[in-house]
Scaffold this motif. Structure first.
Motif, PDB file in Angstrom:
ATOM      1  N   LEU A 188       1.184   7.630  -6.132  1.00 13.94           N
ATOM      2  CA  LEU A 188       0.310   8.800  -6.099  1.00 13.94           C
ATOM      3  C   LEU A 188       1.122  10.077  -5.864  1.00 13.94           C
ATOM      4  O   LEU A 188       0.917  11.086  -6.544  1.00 13.94           O
ATOM      5  CB  LEU A 188      -0.754   8.640  -5.015  1.00 13.94           C
ATOM      6  CG  LEU A 188      -1.712   9.811  -4.840  1.00 13.94           C
ATOM      7  CD1 LEU A 188      -2.544  10.022  -6.097  1.00 13.94           C
ATOM      8  CD2 LEU A 188      -2.614   9.578  -3.645  1.00 13.94           C
ATOM      9  N   LEU A 189       2.056  10.031  -4.926  1.00 16.73           N
ATOM     10  CA  LEU A 189       2.896  11.192  -4.651  1.00 16.73           C
ATOM     11  C   LEU A 189       3.738  11.562  -5.872  1.00 16.73           C
ATOM     12  O   LEU A 189       3.871  12.740  -6.214  1.00 16.73           O
ATOM     13  CB  LEU A 189       3.804  10.925  -3.447  1.00 16.73           C
ATOM     14  CG  LEU A 189       4.755  12.049  -3.067  1.00 16.73           C
ATOM     15  CD1 LEU A 189       3.976  13.301  -2.669  1.00 16.73           C
ATOM     16  CD2 LEU A 189       5.672  11.605  -1.952  1.00 16.73           C
ATOM     17  N   ILE A 190       4.280  10.571  -6.549  1.00 16.61           N
ATOM     18  CA  ILE A 190       5.073  10.821  -7.754  1.00 16.61           C
ATOM     19  C   ILE A 190       4.213  11.487  -8.827  1.00 16.61           C
ATOM     20  O   ILE A 190       4.637  12.440  -9.488  1.00 16.61           O
ATOM     21  CB  ILE A 190       5.699   9.519  -8.273  1.00 16.61           C
ATOM     22  CG1 ILE A 190       6.785   9.042  -7.309  1.00 16.61           C
ATOM     23  CG2 ILE A 190       6.252   9.680  -9.678  1.00 16.61           C
ATOM     24  CD1 ILE A 190       7.235   7.623  -7.541  1.00 16.61           C
ATOM     25  N   THR A 191       2.983  11.008  -8.988  1.00 22.01           N
ATOM     26  CA  THR A 191       2.070  11.604  -9.968  1.00 22.01           C
ATOM     27  C   THR A 191       1.789  13.060  -9.626  1.00 22.01           C
ATOM     28  O   THR A 191       1.810  13.937 -10.511  1.00 22.01           O
ATOM     29  CB  THR A 191       0.757  10.806 -10.028  1.00 22.01           C
ATOM     30  OG1 THR A 191       1.066   9.452 -10.366  1.00 22.01           O
ATOM     31  CG2 THR A 191      -0.193  11.387 -11.057  1.00 22.01           C
ATOM     32  N   LEU A 192       1.536  13.339  -8.354  1.00 27.77           N
ATOM     33  CA  LEU A 192       1.281  14.721  -7.943  1.00 27.77           C
ATOM     34  C   LEU A 192       2.503  15.603  -8.170  1.00 27.77           C
ATOM     35  O   LEU A 192       2.373  16.747  -8.630  1.00 27.77           O
ATOM     36  CB  LEU A 192       0.856  14.758  -6.471  1.00 27.77           C
ATOM     37  CG  LEU A 192      -0.501  14.126  -6.158  1.00 27.77           C
ATOM     38  CD1 LEU A 192      -0.743  14.097  -4.646  1.00 27.77           C
ATOM     39  CD2 LEU A 192      -1.618  14.855  -6.871  1.00 27.77           C
ATOM     40  N   LEU A 193       3.699  15.105  -7.858  1.00 29.88           N
ATOM     41  CA  LEU A 193       4.918  15.880  -8.094  1.00 29.88           C
ATOM     42  C   LEU A 193       5.134  16.119  -9.586  1.00 29.88           C
ATOM     43  O   LEU A 193       5.554  17.208  -9.986  1.00 29.88           O
ATOM     44  CB  LEU A 193       6.134  15.153  -7.510  1.00 29.88           C
ATOM     45  CG  LEU A 193       6.313  15.233  -6.005  1.00 29.88           C
ATOM     46  CD1 LEU A 193       7.443  14.316  -5.557  1.00 29.88           C
ATOM     47  CD2 LEU A 193       6.589  16.656  -5.566  1.00 29.88           C
TER      48      LEU A 193
ATOM     49  N   LEU B  72       0.840  -1.200   0.000  1.00 29.52           N
ATOM     50  CA  LEU B  72       0.000   0.000   0.000  1.00 29.52           C
ATOM     51  C   LEU B  72       0.875   1.249   0.000  1.00 29.52           C
ATOM     52  O   LEU B  72       0.536   2.253  -0.630  1.00 29.52           O
ATOM     53  CB  LEU B  72      -0.939   0.000   1.202  1.00 29.52           C
ATOM     54  CG  LEU B  72      -2.089  -0.998   1.127  1.00 29.52           C
ATOM     55  CD1 LEU B  72      -2.881  -0.984   2.437  1.00 29.52           C
ATOM     56  CD2 LEU B  72      -2.999  -0.698  -0.040  1.00 29.52           C
ATOM     57  N   GLY B  73       2.002   1.183   0.697  1.00 29.34           N
ATOM     58  CA  GLY B  73       2.962   2.290   0.669  1.00 29.34           C
ATOM     59  C   GLY B  73       3.503   2.524  -0.727  1.00 29.34           C
ATOM     60  O   GLY B  73       3.750   3.662  -1.130  1.00 29.34           O
ATOM     61  N   THR B  74       3.668   1.462  -1.480  1.00 32.01           N
ATOM     62  CA  THR B  74       4.122   1.591  -2.863  1.00 32.01           C
ATOM     63  C   THR B  74       3.087   2.341  -3.697  1.00 32.01           C
ATOM     64  O   THR B  74       3.437   3.202  -4.508  1.00 32.01           O
ATOM     65  CB  THR B  74       4.384   0.198  -3.463  1.00 32.01           C
ATOM     66  OG1 THR B  74       5.357  -0.474  -2.662  1.00 32.01           O
ATOM     67  CG2 THR B  74       4.883   0.286  -4.883  1.00 32.01           C
ATOM     68  N   MET B  75       1.811   2.026  -3.474  1.00 28.55           N
ATOM     69  CA  MET B  75       0.758   2.744  -4.208  1.00 28.55           C
ATOM     70  C   MET B  75       0.719   4.214  -3.791  1.00 28.55           C
ATOM     71  O   MET B  75       0.505   5.099  -4.625  1.00 28.55           O
ATOM     72  CB  MET B  75      -0.598   2.083  -3.968  1.00 28.55           C
ATOM     73  CG  MET B  75      -0.713   0.736  -4.637  1.00 28.55           C
ATOM     74  SD  MET B  75      -2.335  -0.038  -4.634  1.00 28.55           S
ATOM     75  CE  MET B  75      -3.028   0.361  -3.081  1.00 28.55           C
ATOM     76  N   GLN B  76       0.927   4.493  -2.502  1.00 27.48           N
ATOM     77  CA  GLN B  76       0.959   5.882  -2.053  1.00 27.48           C
ATOM     78  C   GLN B  76       2.133   6.621  -2.684  1.00 27.48           C
ATOM     79  O   GLN B  76       2.015   7.795  -3.044  1.00 27.48           O
ATOM     80  CB  GLN B  76       1.050   5.944  -0.536  1.00 27.48           C
ATOM     81  CG  GLN B  76      -0.213   5.514   0.156  1.00 27.48           C
ATOM     82  CD  GLN B  76      -0.048   5.420   1.650  1.00 27.48           C
ATOM     83  OE1 GLN B  76       1.059   5.391   2.174  1.00 27.48           O
ATOM     84  NE2 GLN B  76      -1.163   5.380   2.361  1.00 27.48           N
ATOM     85  N   SER B  77       3.255   5.944  -2.830  1.00 34.77           N
ATOM     86  CA  SER B  77       4.406   6.557  -3.491  1.00 34.77           C
ATOM     87  C   SER B  77       4.083   6.899  -4.939  1.00 34.77           C
ATOM     88  O   SER B  77       4.463   7.958  -5.430  1.00 34.77           O
ATOM     89  CB  SER B  77       5.609   5.619  -3.451  1.00 34.77           C
ATOM     90  OG  SER B  77       6.004   5.388  -2.131  1.00 34.77           O
TER      91      SER B  77
END
Length: 124
Positions: A67-72, A60-65
């Motif tokens: 998402l963060l990469i997409t936002l950045l 799940l942390g990988t999926m959150q990463s």
């Protein structure tokens, strides 16, 4: 006659040639997912419910990463790499920490996948 082109289940034309690159990529993804499931079941067997929970939390942390990469990427489209984005947002120190953690994680994934593949091929 009377028979048209072969169709898949959905009714669209069935592919006749998937290509070597797609086949290799598909095999790699299947092997990686298989290794992850095998690793997850081994962790659950050894550590019980908390082991299984922590393994799931890692993914799940990988999926959150992601998402963060997409936002950045949307916020800083002019940066050419993820390391440049992290350095731009958080400074050179955090860029170095990010680079070191990325290398560490890459080595862990390669080691784990190689170990799981070796065990699979050895018949363990």
């Amino acid at each position: 006659g009377g028979q048209g082109p072969a169709t898949s289940i959905g009714g669209s034309p069935a592919p006749t040639d998937v290509g070597a690159a797609r086949l290799v990529l598909s095999s790699f993804v299947a092997l990686t997912l298989g290794a992850s499931l095998s690793e997850g079941s081994a962790v659950a067997a050894e550590y019980g419910t908390w082991g299984a929970f922590s393994h799931a939390a890692f993914y799940l942390g990988t999926m959150q990463s992601a998402l963060l990469i997409t936002l950045l990427r949307r916020r800083f489209p002019f940066q050419r790499s993820l390391l440049q984005m992290v350095t731009c947002c958080f400074g050179h120190g955090m860029g170095g920490v990010f680079a070191a953690l990325t290398v560490y994680r890459l080595l862990c994934v390669v080691w784990s996948s190689a170990r799981a593949t070796g065990a699979l091929l050895a018949g363990e």
